[in-house]
Write an enzyme that holds these catalytic residues in place. Structure first.
Site, PDB file in Angstrom:
ATOM      1  N   HIS A 182      -2.617  -6.869   8.000  1.00  0.00           N
ATOM      2  CA  HIS A 182      -1.942  -7.300   7.218  1.00  0.00           C
ATOM      3  C   HIS A 182      -2.369  -8.242   6.065  1.00  0.00           C
ATOM      4  O   HIS A 182      -3.793  -8.656   5.968  1.00  0.00           O
ATOM      5  CB  HIS A 182      -0.775  -7.860   7.369  1.00  0.00           C
ATOM      6  CG  HIS A 182      -0.578  -9.408   8.139  1.00  0.00           C
ATOM      7  ND1 HIS A 182      -1.376  -9.642   9.302  1.00  0.00           N
ATOM      8  CD2 HIS A 182      -0.446 -10.472   7.610  1.00  0.00           C
ATOM      9  CE1 HIS A 182      -1.336 -10.825   9.449  1.00  0.00           C
ATOM     10  NE2 HIS A 182      -0.599 -11.443   8.538  1.00  0.00           N
ATOM     11  N   HIS A 228      -2.164 -11.058   4.476  1.00  0.00           N
ATOM     12  CA  HIS A 228      -2.367 -12.660   4.287  1.00  0.00           C
ATOM     13  C   HIS A 228      -3.737 -13.091   4.211  1.00  0.00           C
ATOM     14  O   HIS A 228      -4.569 -12.707   5.024  1.00  0.00           O
ATOM     15  CB  HIS A 228      -1.550 -13.378   5.491  1.00  0.00           C
ATOM     16  CG  HIS A 228       0.060 -13.258   5.304  1.00  0.00           C
ATOM     17  ND1 HIS A 228       0.902 -13.199   6.321  1.00  0.00           N
ATOM     18  CD2 HIS A 228       0.730 -12.983   4.295  1.00  0.00           C
ATOM     19  CE1 HIS A 228       2.112 -13.205   5.841  1.00  0.00           C
ATOM     20  NE2 HIS A 228       2.161 -12.899   4.900  1.00  0.00           N
ATOM     21  N   ASP A 237      -5.172 -15.455   5.531  1.00  0.00           N
ATOM     22  CA  ASP A 237      -5.784 -16.050   6.809  1.00  0.00           C
ATOM     23  C   ASP A 237      -6.224 -15.016   7.735  1.00  0.00           C
ATOM     24  O   ASP A 237      -6.656 -14.930   8.877  1.00  0.00           O
ATOM     25  CB  ASP A 237      -4.935 -17.129   7.508  1.00  0.00           C
ATOM     26  CG  ASP A 237      -3.507 -16.306   7.983  1.00  0.00           C
ATOM     27  OD1 ASP A 237      -3.041 -15.603   7.153  1.00  0.00           O
ATOM     28  OD2 ASP A 237      -3.160 -16.534   9.170  1.00  0.00           O
ATOM     29  N   HIS A 238      -6.119 -13.438   7.271  1.00  0.00           N
ATOM     30  CA  HIS A 238      -6.502 -12.347   7.847  1.00  0.00           C
ATOM     31  C   HIS A 238      -7.450 -11.395   7.015  1.00  0.00           C
ATOM     32  O   HIS A 238      -8.273 -10.657   7.543  1.00  0.00           O
ATOM     33  CB  HIS A 238      -5.245 -11.592   8.311  1.00  0.00           C
ATOM     34  CG  HIS A 238      -4.469 -12.211   9.123  1.00  0.00           C
ATOM     35  ND1 HIS A 238      -4.386 -11.881  10.620  1.00  0.00           N
ATOM     36  CD2 HIS A 238      -3.456 -13.376   9.097  1.00  0.00           C
ATOM     37  CE1 HIS A 238      -3.588 -13.068  11.169  1.00  0.00           C
ATOM     38  NE2 HIS A 238      -2.899 -13.581  10.204  1.00  0.00           N
ATOM     39  N   HIS A 282       6.759  -9.367  10.075  1.00  0.00           N
ATOM     40  CA  HIS A 282       6.028 -10.479   9.354  1.00  0.00           C
ATOM     41  C   HIS A 282       5.714 -10.222   7.917  1.00  0.00           C
ATOM     42  O   HIS A 282       6.103 -11.091   6.978  1.00  0.00           O
ATOM     43  CB  HIS A 282       4.688 -10.607  10.262  1.00  0.00           C
ATOM     44  CG  HIS A 282       3.797 -11.724   9.745  1.00  0.00           C
ATOM     45  ND1 HIS A 282       4.208 -12.975   9.801  1.00  0.00           N
ATOM     46  CD2 HIS A 282       2.933 -11.990   9.096  1.00  0.00           C
ATOM     47  CE1 HIS A 282       3.238 -13.668   9.444  1.00  0.00           C
ATOM     48  NE2 HIS A 282       2.411 -13.162   9.065  1.00  0.00           N
ATOM     49  N   ASP A 328       0.042 -10.637  13.463  1.00  0.00           N
ATOM     50  CA  ASP A 328       0.980 -11.420  13.490  1.00  0.00           C
ATOM     51  C   ASP A 328       2.397 -11.135  13.903  1.00  0.00           C
ATOM     52  O   ASP A 328       3.599 -11.564  13.446  1.00  0.00           O
ATOM     53  CB  ASP A 328       1.044 -12.430  12.177  1.00  0.00           C
ATOM     54  CG  ASP A 328      -0.163 -13.231  11.808  1.00  0.00           C
ATOM     55  OD1 ASP A 328      -0.974 -13.277  12.649  1.00  0.00           O
ATOM     56  OD2 ASP A 328      -0.224 -13.892  10.590  1.00  0.00           O
ATOM     57  N   HIS A 358      -3.201 -15.385  16.147  1.00  0.00           N
ATOM     58  CA  HIS A 358      -3.242 -16.818  16.393  1.00  0.00           C
ATOM     59  C   HIS A 358      -3.011 -17.577  17.660  1.00  0.00           C
ATOM     60  O   HIS A 358      -2.554 -16.845  18.631  1.00  0.00           O
ATOM     61  CB  HIS A 358      -1.807 -17.357  15.373  1.00  0.00           C
ATOM     62  CG  HIS A 358      -1.883 -17.164  13.950  1.00  0.00           C
ATOM     63  ND1 HIS A 358      -2.554 -18.127  13.235  1.00  0.00           N
ATOM     64  CD2 HIS A 358      -1.778 -16.090  13.224  1.00  0.00           C
ATOM     65  CE1 HIS A 358      -2.495 -17.714  11.910  1.00  0.00           C
ATOM     66  NE2 HIS A 358      -1.977 -16.619  11.937  1.00  0.00           N
TER      67      HIS A 358
HETATM   68 FE    FE Z   1      -1.486 -15.291  10.155  1.00  0.00          FE
HETATM   69 ZN    ZN Z   2       0.480 -13.439   8.514  1.00  0.00          ZN
END
Ligand code: FE
Ligand code: ZN
Length: 241
Positions: A56, A58, A60-61, A114, A133, A171
């Site tokens: 996805h 985001h 942080d990915h 998410h 996530d 995570h």
């Molecule tokens: Fe994440």
């Molecule tokens: Zn995420």
């Protein structure tokens, strides 16, 4: 042939996953949040990268994708429907597609909740699930864009996979998820045992992932929710926990 997945810690609590396929020697990475730890892991694995798999959009990915593309020229795989907010995709995919990885393939599932465009990858060879996530050990992702119904239906897709499937989530949230799970299901002996194991792993500085889907079926309150309404009530309670 088989696929193996190794966690690469990133940022504070993210995991990217280094994938290796045994027959053709393909190397892949899932959700590289940052380049440096990814490069270290790729160099240790032989210094080539064939595929980047994105779950996805985001940061942080995907934060490390551009630097890895510049350095290794891998194919970038992600959801066609989310292409407008992902790094440039070489292989835009849709549910039902099989993604080539060395001599094997990954199945992919739409797993909205998410985010609307979230997808998960599953390698039947090796039994490796990359839920991003969506599914965490003892928990689930926050509902930023989708509904509880969306995420419940995503969980139903995971529920069809074998018990020995390895859950390689995005995570390390397991210890805090365990507190909530125990509050909701205090008499669950399998959960109590898993919580003790989690505490020991974290004290030793080790990852609590991967975990098997069979273990999650016994312990994860979201996997155990019988209906979308029950799932949604749990998610709301967790948001306030
Ligand atoms: Fe994440
Ligand atoms: Zn995420």
């Amino acid at each position: 042939m088989t696929v193996t997945a190794t966690a690469i810690p990133m940022l504070t609590d993210n995991y990217a996953w280094l994938l290796r396929e045994s027959a053709a020697g393909a190397v892949g990475i899932v959700d590289p949040a940052e380049a440096e730890p990814a490069i270290a892991a790729i160099e240790a694995a032989g210094g080539k990268l064939d595929v980047i798999f994105i779950t996805h959009h985001h940061g942080d990915h995907i934060g490390g994708v551009a630097a890895l593309v510049a350095r290794y020229h891998p194919l970038v795989v992600g959801n066609a429907a989310d292409a407008h907010r992902l790094p440039k995709l070489d292989v835009p995919v849709r549910e039902g597609d099989l993604v080539t990885f060395g001599n094997t393939t990954a199945e992919l599932f739409n797993t909205p909740g998410h985010t609307i465009g979230h997808i998960a990858y599953y390698f039947a060879d090796g039994g490796v699930l990359l839920p991003g996530d969506t599914l965490f050990s003892l928990g689930c992702g926050r509902l930023f864009e989708g509904t509880a119904e969306d995420m419940f239906s995503a969980f139903q897709k995971f529920a069809r996979l074998p018990d020995e499937t390895l859950v390689c989530a995005g995570h390390e949230y397991t210890a805090s998820n365990a507190k909530f799970a125990l509050a909701k299901d205090p008499e669950n002996a399998a959960l109590q045992a898993r919580a003790a194991e989690i505490t020991a792993l974290r004290v030793a500085g080790k990852a609590t992932l991967p975990v098997t889907l069979g273990e999650e079926r016994l312990t994860n309150p979201f996997m155990r929710a019988p209906t979308a309404a029950a799932f949604g009530a749990l998610r709301t309670a967790k948001d306030k926990f």
